[in-house]
Design an enzyme around this catalytic site. Structure first.
Site, PDB file in Angstrom:
ATOM      1  N   ASP A  21     -22.395  19.739  26.312  1.00  0.00           N
ATOM      2  CA  ASP A  21     -23.075  20.352  27.473  1.00  0.00           C
ATOM      3  C   ASP A  21     -22.313  21.551  28.040  1.00  0.00           C
ATOM      4  O   ASP A  21     -22.117  21.652  29.259  1.00  0.00           O
ATOM      5  CB  ASP A  21     -23.251  19.333  28.600  1.00  0.00           C
ATOM      6  CG  ASP A  21     -23.751  17.980  28.129  1.00  0.00           C
ATOM      7  OD1 ASP A  21     -24.532  17.944  27.161  1.00  0.00           O
ATOM      8  OD2 ASP A  21     -23.361  16.961  28.733  1.00  0.00           O
ATOM      9  N   GLU A 191     -34.360  18.289  29.077  1.00  0.00           N
ATOM     10  CA  GLU A 191     -33.207  18.369  29.977  1.00  0.00           C
ATOM     11  C   GLU A 191     -32.464  19.674  29.698  1.00  0.00           C
ATOM     12  O   GLU A 191     -32.943  20.537  28.959  1.00  0.00           O
ATOM     13  CB  GLU A 191     -32.277  17.168  29.756  1.00  0.00           C
ATOM     14  CG  GLU A 191     -31.737  17.070  28.333  1.00  0.00           C
ATOM     15  CD  GLU A 191     -31.123  15.732  28.001  1.00  0.00           C
ATOM     16  OE1 GLU A 191     -31.397  14.752  28.696  1.00  0.00           O
ATOM     17  OE2 GLU A 191     -30.359  15.684  27.008  1.00  0.00           O
TER      18      GLU A 191
END
Length: 313
Positions: A21, A191
């Site tokens: 991420d 997401e």
């Protein structure tokens, strides 16, 4: 996990360790990458950061923010997104992986006077701690537009919201229509939102698929507004059976003063089967003449050295 033998190439992954991420920024004349420490949720209790002057050699700064610095966090700290305003650094992150409004957690904000921290919790509670429009409060991404308005995009469970931040960067402002939470979910969104602005157009990107599986990927939309509408164009990053699987949840670097862009993302090496075994990689991202994004070619070589010119804020 090794570096490229060519000293002028970053190699992929760009630094060792299980990380995911990544958010990518330029702060104080250096390139920065802020990732999730990728481990089982109960072990995701700190954040490290990495900086470089040339995109090739990276220096690790350990534990810029830890669980003990966040009184309301207990586990699953992930997806950081720092941004600078008025000489301070505001670090947005998710914690606790809440599954309902009955649990404590969501998106927090910490603040520091330096890109490397140490960061300290700014509110003593989450900034966003509820489900709005069906969006799990995870995966924040901060973006400041040319007009100075700051936005925070976020969301999981197939829904994406955007909120406006006040100038203090630790409280929410209403939009002109009075809304606080504006849903901007594009088709197939899962997401990991990310926003850049190029040539007056807003490029909104996000992750699709399941983060633990091979089909994790990145798609994008283009809009004339930071709040959309965002109509999906197509995928720009996905698995390659010869390189890696599970490629997604990224940040972007633009070379200052140039129309030159790099995508910083995580992927799962072909040798790995555990969901959390992810590494941070970087490859060139190209725009076509019509403004569309060319699908990214994942490499083991990484990117060429791009020394920072002067001091950029």
């Amino acid at each position: 996990m090794g570096k490229s033998h060519n000293a002028s190439l970053s190699g992929n992954p760009v630094f060792p360790g299980w990380y995911a991420d990544p958010e990518a920024r330029i702060f104080e004349g250096k390139y920065w990458i802020y990732p999730t420490y990728s481990a089982p949720y109960d072990q995701q209790t700190h954040f490290d950061a990495f900086h470089s002057e040339d995109l090739v050699q990276w220096t690790k700064v350990e534990r810029i923010l830890e669980l003990g610095d966040i009184p309301w966090a207990r586990r699953a700290m992930w997806a950081p997104s720092p941004i600078e305003r008025n000489g301070r650094y505001y670090y947005y992150f998710a914690a606790n992986d809440i599954q309902s409004n009955d649990e404590l957690g969501g998106i927090g904000v910490a603040v520091a006077d330096h890109p490397a921290g140490p960061y300290r919790d700014a509110l003593g509670k989450p900034l966003i701690d509820r489900f709005h429009h069906g969006a799990q409060p995870i995966d924040p991404h901060a973006f400041i537009d040319d007009d100075g308005i700051a936005y925070l995009y976020y969301g999981g469970w197939g829904h994406c919201n955007v909120v406006r931040l006040n100038d203090d960067m630790i409280s929410l402002a209403a939009f002109e229509d009075g809304d606080i939470y504006k849903e901007v979910t594009p088709e197939q969104f899962v997401e990991g939102p990310c926003m850049i602005k190029r040539g007056g157009s807003y490029y909104f990107m996000w992750a699709e698929g399941g983060w633990g599986g091979p089909g994790y990927s990145v798609a994008y939309a283009i809009s004339e507004s930071p709040v959309g509408p965002f109509k999906r164009v197509g995928k720009i990053l996905q698995q390659n059976p010869d390189v890696a699987t599970g490629a997604g949840h990224h940040g972007m670097i633009q070379i200052p003063g140039e129309d030159e862009w790099y995508i910083v993302y995580h992927r799962r090496p072909l040798s790995e089967t555990l969901a959390q075994n992810r590494v941070v990689c970087m490859d060139r991202l190209w725009f076509e003449e019509d403004g569309s994004i060319r699908p990214v070619e994942m490499t083991f070589e990484g990117v060429q050295a791009r020394p920072m010119k002067g001091t950029q804020r």
